[in-house]
Design an enzyme around this catalytic site. Sequence first.
Site, mmCIF file in Angstrom:
data_model
loop_
_atom_site.group_PDB
_atom_site.id
_atom_site.type_symbol
_atom_site.label_atom_id
_atom_site.label_comp_id
_atom_site.label_asym_id
_atom_site.label_seq_id
_atom_site.Cartn_x
_atom_site.Cartn_y
_atom_site.Cartn_z
ATOM 1 N N GLY A 49 18.061 34.309 35.547
ATOM 2 C CA GLY A 49 18.550 35.678 35.476
ATOM 3 C C GLY A 49 17.498 36.691 35.087
ATOM 4 N N ALA A 87 8.927 28.348 28.228
ATOM 5 C CA ALA A 87 8.941 28.629 26.787
ATOM 6 C C ALA A 87 9.976 29.690 26.400
ATOM 7 C CB ALA A 87 7.553 29.022 26.294
ATOM 8 N N LYS A 282 16.097 38.287 22.308
ATOM 9 C CA LYS A 282 15.261 37.097 22.214
ATOM 10 C C LYS A 282 15.614 36.162 23.377
ATOM 11 C CE LYS A 282 16.534 35.986 17.873
ATOM 12 N NZ LYS A 282 16.455 35.420 16.492
ATOM 13 N N GLY A 283 14.733 35.202 23.615
ATOM 14 C CA GLY A 283 14.979 34.232 24.691
ATOM 15 C C GLY A 283 15.898 33.120 24.233
ATOM 16 N N VAL A 284 16.734 32.592 25.172
ATOM 17 C CA VAL A 284 17.652 31.495 24.815
ATOM 18 C C VAL A 284 17.586 30.307 25.771
ATOM 19 C CG1 VAL A 284 19.286 33.063 23.721
ATOM 20 C CG2 VAL A 284 19.624 32.406 26.110
ATOM 21 N N GLU A 286 15.753 27.599 26.512
ATOM 22 C CA GLU A 286 15.689 26.251 25.938
ATOM 23 C C GLU A 286 16.563 26.105 24.690
ATOM 24 O OE1 GLU A 286 11.087 25.128 26.628
ATOM 25 O OE2 GLU A 286 11.586 27.168 26.034
#
Lengths: 326, 304
Positions: A49, A87, A282-284, A286
């Site tokens: 996405g 990552a 923030k990234g999710v 992983e």
Amino acid sequence: MKKRGIGIGCGFYGTGYGNGFPDVSRARAKLETDGKIGIYVGATEVGQGAKTVLQQIAAEAMGVSIEDIKFYCESTENTPDAGTAAASRQTYNTGNAIKKACEALKEGLIYIAIDKLLLNSAVGIRVENKKVYLESYPQSAISFEDIAKALTEPLCFEESFTAGTTKMEEESGQGAPYWPYTFSVYGVEVEVDTQTGFVEVLKAVCAQDVGRAINPQLLEGQIDGGFSMALGYALMEDLRLTNGEIRNNRFSSYIIPTALDMPEVKKIIVEDPEVTGPYGAKGVGEPVMVAAAPAILNAIYNAVGVRMREIPVTPDRLLEALMEKE
Amino acid sequence: MAPLSVYRGAELQQVLKLLQDHQGKVCIIAGGTDIILKLREKKLEPEVLLDISGINELKGISEYSKQLADTGLDGLKRITEQTMIKIGAGVTFSEIAKSPFFSQNLKGLADAALSVGSPQIRNAATIGGNICNASPAADIIPVLLALEAEAIVRSREKEETMSLQGFILDKGSVKLLPNQLLCSIAFSSLKENQSLGFAKLGLRKALAISRIAVAAFVEVGDNAFKNVRLASGACGKIPKREYEVEACLEGKAINDGSIEAAAELFKQVLKERLRGRSGAEYKGEAVKGVFKEALRKALGYQNI
């Protein structure tokens, strides 16, 4: 006999390359000739996405709707390097680079508007709905399109964002090797068939810290995807390495879950904005997978009193452990 | 290798003639879910591929009446009428799973059909193909063995009926001459006190190859097992009847004790058969659960 049990797993995960490695994303924002905003970024869409979320960030930064963003990604010919889609770093790292490039473009538009509208300073100038205007006297306005028409050379800004991490000190183990961290908790209910060792996950709930939910529906998709990967990794996916050779080297023997193996996963999106993130995000990618397998193994323990210490917990392994316990 | 010729048959006689004319060079394709893989991997390199998926004579599920000569207790021969159910070899698993014939007492047959692959595979794969492929893990074979089904094969000249058990010779091998085609499967319809159950253990809920499958036919009277026929899948080179376990149940009262004793025997039988093979320990233990589930389902379909 079928026995049920519940289990909880918690996890935290540092996103980005980490350990002081220069984690750099670059992005370009450009005023296109039709007054729309061109975003040029090397970020790769792999189904997570990124294209949607990064366009949303650009639209928010420029005060325009998403239809007014022209998004160019992936091609190395005309986009700057935004690093890998790995990552869990694109939303945070590249999102920040896009936000910075858009802010620079906005400032560029303001300086052109000052000149065209014969104003004295940038004070009180707003950029909104594809135009630049003086808030105290809105009649004094110029549209992005008119600015684009008046340009003699393209108005384009490239910015970069580098995540702030340090290398870990080898001796002491001290340092700040990752930033930011993402937190999550899974709760699951399983049913174990004590005669065959087959484990079925009946229910799951995930509470995921996201900083800020830029696109809640995509986040829910990430959670479903992460849980199904974890379900396979916890219960099914077995490479069967023998002398370095993968024995289960086709999808008829390397078993991954299908839709029928997936329980309904209830999602709780926890928003606690990260100050260094684009709009707090923030990234999710992983992180949504990390805590699920521990929760499943804890639930198995709760159901049948056996502590499994090797994954995948295949029916063979669990039945053997159950018989040893007896 | 000679170039591959592909024929798509429209009528049974035409196909049987082609089989006759190209004897030994023909590979039959119906749903293709097994054959296509073998062709792709060059495990099969036929000169002629004969597509039978469009032949109406191989489609459909029907009932017919068969006359059986029977010798009564008084020593007199008499003719009895037996209702048979016939499934065309070209019937797909989706069609079996949906068929009103396979509800209630015979629901085990629909359960077995529904346990095969995925909806896409079930829409294409046929019962005849599953039998002729003769995989040790073929899901439909154990239920048909438990029903003592017959295989009806035809050549241009004649039709032949043989027991399904005799038809399946070995892993991947069936008793078909090069000019013969498996046309249908038939078995006696069930009485009220008879029913069929099926249970399967795979590594996931769908698209799973059987690790263990058990089919159980039971005939009940006076709260006891009057007649039991059991068959297993993926528990040997071919799906097979489990006579020892059947004998252990026959005549016994239906209760946890008799079922548990049979399960224990099943475990011993399987461990002995699979001794030295990978998974023997696991299958020996796990078969108890699969067997009990198949039996429980069979009894459940009679509300027992």
